[in-house]
Structure formats: structure tokens, C-alpha cells
Scaffold this motif. Sequence first.
Motif, PDB file in Angstrom:
ATOM      1  N   GLU A  67      -0.801  -0.847   6.317  1.00 32.86           N
ATOM      2  CA  GLU A  67      -1.535  -0.557   5.665  1.00 32.86           C
ATOM      3  C   GLU A  67      -0.923   0.348   4.201  1.00 32.86           C
ATOM      4  O   GLU A  67       0.493   0.601   4.569  1.00 32.86           O
ATOM      5  N   GLU A  68      -1.619   0.111   3.100  1.00 27.35           N
ATOM      6  CA  GLU A  68      -0.554   0.395   2.065  1.00 27.35           C
ATOM      7  C   GLU A  68      -1.550   1.673   1.258  1.00 27.35           C
ATOM      8  O   GLU A  68      -2.612   2.282   1.396  1.00 27.35           O
ATOM      9  N   TYR A  69      -0.210   2.711   0.966  1.00 26.97           N
ATOM     10  CA  TYR A  69      -1.048   4.251   0.190  1.00 26.97           C
ATOM     11  C   TYR A  69      -0.404   4.582  -1.090  1.00 26.97           C
ATOM     12  O   TYR A  69       0.944   4.876  -1.256  1.00 26.97           O
ATOM     13  N   LYS A  70      -1.063   4.930  -1.837  1.00 28.12           N
ATOM     14  CA  LYS A  70      -0.576   5.797  -3.396  1.00 28.12           C
ATOM     15  C   LYS A  70      -1.291   6.759  -3.525  1.00 28.12           C
ATOM     16  O   LYS A  70      -2.293   6.903  -3.720  1.00 28.12           O
ATOM     17  N   ASN A  71      -0.544   7.457  -4.355  1.00 29.03           N
ATOM     18  CA  ASN A  71      -0.513   8.828  -4.281  1.00 29.03           C
ATOM     19  C   ASN A  71      -1.590   9.588  -3.245  1.00 29.03           C
ATOM     20  O   ASN A  71      -3.005  10.099  -3.586  1.00 29.03           O
ATOM     21  N   PHE A 125       5.061  -7.942   0.074  1.00 29.78           N
ATOM     22  CA  PHE A 125       3.952  -6.801  -0.542  1.00 29.78           C
ATOM     23  C   PHE A 125       4.562  -6.388  -1.650  1.00 29.78           C
ATOM     24  O   PHE A 125       6.799  -6.139  -1.221  1.00 29.78           O
ATOM     25  N   LYS A 126       4.750  -6.096  -3.002  1.00 31.70           N
ATOM     26  CA  LYS A 126       5.504  -5.774  -3.507  1.00 31.70           C
ATOM     27  C   LYS A 126       5.598  -4.021  -3.240  1.00 31.70           C
ATOM     28  O   LYS A 126       4.850  -3.415  -3.118  1.00 31.70           O
ATOM     29  N   ALA A 155       0.004   4.740  14.531  1.00 34.54           N
ATOM     30  CA  ALA A 155       0.814   4.299  13.290  1.00 34.54           C
ATOM     31  C   ALA A 155       2.158   4.246  14.486  1.00 34.54           C
ATOM     32  O   ALA A 155       2.760   4.853  14.858  1.00 34.54           O
ATOM     33  N   VAL A 156       2.714   2.775  14.089  1.00 31.71           N
ATOM     34  CA  VAL A 156       3.985   3.024  14.486  1.00 31.71           C
ATOM     35  C   VAL A 156       5.055   3.017  14.058  1.00 31.71           C
ATOM     36  O   VAL A 156       6.686   2.943  14.648  1.00 31.71           O
ATOM     37  N   PHE A 157       5.254   2.633  12.396  1.00 31.97           N
ATOM     38  CA  PHE A 157       6.318   2.290  11.738  1.00 31.97           C
ATOM     39  C   PHE A 157       5.614   2.997  10.127  1.00 31.97           C
ATOM     40  O   PHE A 157       4.153   2.844   9.457  1.00 31.97           O
ATOM     41  N   ALA A 158       6.853   3.543   9.512  1.00 31.70           N
ATOM     42  CA  ALA A 158       6.126   4.054   8.307  1.00 31.70           C
ATOM     43  C   ALA A 158       7.510   3.414   7.136  1.00 31.70           C
ATOM     44  O   ALA A 158       8.441   3.525   7.617  1.00 31.70           O
ATOM     45  N   GLY A 186       2.095  10.411   2.452  1.00 34.27           N
ATOM     46  CA  GLY A 186       1.784  10.935   1.045  1.00 34.27           C
ATOM     47  C   GLY A 186       1.458  12.519   0.326  1.00 34.27           C
ATOM     48  O   GLY A 186       1.890  12.573  -0.564  1.00 34.27           O
ATOM     49  N   GLU A 187       0.005  13.131   1.320  1.00 32.96           N
ATOM     50  CA  GLU A 187      -0.016  13.756   0.149  1.00 32.96           C
ATOM     51  C   GLU A 187       0.891  14.824   0.592  1.00 32.96           C
ATOM     52  O   GLU A 187       0.450  16.207   0.122  1.00 32.96           O
ATOM     53  N   HIS A 188       1.180  15.109   2.186  1.00 33.13           N
ATOM     54  CA  HIS A 188       1.695  16.561   2.243  1.00 33.13           C
ATOM     55  C   HIS A 188       2.960  16.602   1.875  1.00 33.13           C
ATOM     56  O   HIS A 188       3.837  17.842   1.189  1.00 33.13           O
ATOM     57  N   PHE A 189       3.601  15.719   1.229  1.00 36.23           N
ATOM     58  CA  PHE A 189       5.128  15.353   1.124  1.00 36.23           C
ATOM     59  C   PHE A 189       5.370  14.866  -0.208  1.00 36.23           C
ATOM     60  O   PHE A 189       6.426  14.435  -0.658  1.00 36.23           O
ATOM     61  N   LYS A 190       4.536  14.069  -1.289  1.00 40.39           N
ATOM     62  CA  LYS A 190       3.599  14.191  -2.417  1.00 40.39           C
ATOM     63  C   LYS A 190       5.557  12.259  -2.384  1.00 40.39           C
ATOM     64  O   LYS A 190       6.000  12.630  -3.565  1.00 40.39           O
ATOM     65  N   ILE A 191       4.909  11.873  -1.750  1.00 40.69           N
ATOM     66  CA  ILE A 191       5.573  10.537  -1.052  1.00 40.69           C
ATOM     67  C   ILE A 191       4.500   8.947  -2.451  1.00 40.69           C
ATOM     68  O   ILE A 191       3.013   8.812  -1.608  1.00 40.69           O
ATOM     69  N   PRO A 192       5.043   9.390  -3.617  1.00 37.55           N
ATOM     70  CA  PRO A 192       4.049   8.488  -4.304  1.00 37.55           C
ATOM     71  C   PRO A 192       3.134   6.896  -3.664  1.00 37.55           C
ATOM     72  O   PRO A 192       2.511   6.490  -4.080  1.00 37.55           O
ATOM     73  N   HIS A 193       4.201   6.319  -3.276  1.00 36.26           N
ATOM     74  CA  HIS A 193       3.462   4.931  -2.132  1.00 36.26           C
ATOM     75  C   HIS A 193       4.503   4.579  -0.991  1.00 36.26           C
ATOM     76  O   HIS A 193       6.105   4.955  -0.702  1.00 36.26           O
ATOM     77  N   TYR A 194       3.616   4.070  -0.105  1.00 34.90           N
ATOM     78  CA  TYR A 194       4.380   4.186   0.841  1.00 34.90           C
ATOM     79  C   TYR A 194       3.139   2.889   2.332  1.00 34.90           C
ATOM     80  O   TYR A 194       2.385   3.183   1.507  1.00 34.90           O
ATOM     81  N   PHE A 195       4.081   2.725   3.263  1.00 34.67           N
ATOM     82  CA  PHE A 195       2.923   2.212   3.956  1.00 34.67           C
ATOM     83  C   PHE A 195       3.446   1.521   5.286  1.00 34.67           C
ATOM     84  O   PHE A 195       4.128   2.740   5.668  1.00 34.67           O
TER      85      PHE A 195
END
Length: 202
Positions: A67-71, A125-126, A155-158, A186-195
Amino acid sequence: MKLKIRILFAFVIMTNLVFTQNAKMTNNYGSENQEIQDLMDFENIYIEQLNFESENLNGKYYQINLEEYKNGKHIKTFTLFDGSETEYFKIDSNKESIKFFFKLSDGKLKTYIKGKKFGSKKSYFKLSNNSDKYALKDFFGSKKELSIDLQKKNAVFAIITPTIHEDGSGSYCEVAQSEIAPEKLGEHFKIPHYFLITITFK
């Protein structure tokens, strides 16, 4: 009145036994050879094996997604492996081990999954930041084992960049070892992009 309470209590316990299906999850990380591990660290290569054990595993399939997350928002889900596509991949014991391979380089995340009966295709994945700023984290922290619900997506990895503090310092472990739900990191820690890598048993 006491008899009714006892009957209700027994019913609740029986309901939980019927509908709750947990499995023990343990892991083996990296290489036992220190020189190989040092080289893997240099090349941003991560290898981790997850081991699952439960009497409820026998006869199930599993699906592994990225799963990809942005902002702070979930934008896409990619299937890395789906065992339910054929009877051949059905789990035939109370134990199952899956080995995960990840490489972060040249602006891309490369994934590969190896099971007892399969090797997945290699997927790419980019990344939206420097490859060296991303790291793979599991959710064990200091624990040697975790209990997962076989009836839910887990969820097993980030694959994350660090949370950045006001003084400019950053931390990966603070993110992965928090009590925050993985989809809210991402929302809590202000991480702009993660999987996230998730596994669902069927």
C-alpha cells in the motif's frame, strides 16, 4: 440471576473461541554472516523472514499487498502475491514461513517474496525522495513474537522516511515502534511518502 450471568459469560467465551483466530508471528532478520550483512547495509538491501504458527493456518491461502501513502492518504494498493489463485498455494500445515527481499536504490523500491512453494515476480515502485532516506521497519520493536488476527489484514512492514524533529534530528524507530495505526503513520509523524506491506489470510 446468577445462572443467567454464568450462561452469558460462557456464551461470550465460546463466541470468542469460535470467531477469534490468532497466529504467532516471529521473524529472522538479515544474514548471520556479518560481512554479508555489512554489504547488504551498504547497498540498502533488506531481507527478513516472517514465521507464522497456528492450528488455524492449515487450509488457508494468503495475499500480500503493498500500500502506498502520500501526504497521509492511501493512494494505491498493489498485489505482490495472491495464493488464492490456485489450490497449489494452499497452506498444508500449522506453520508457514515467508521470506521478503527489499532493495532501495536509484530512486526505486524493488521487492521480491519467496515462499515454500513460490517465488514472486520482482516488482518496482518509484520513491519520491533519496533512496538512502528510506528504511524498512517491522513492528516487533523489542518483542520476540507478535500475535496477529488471521481474520484481518495485518501490516507487517513499513518502508518509511524518518520523522523529523524541531531540532532537525530524525527517527525511524520512533515511528515503527509507536502505538499509531500503520495507515496513520504519515499523518501523525508528517511523513510525506511511505509504503506498507500487508498480509491477509483467506
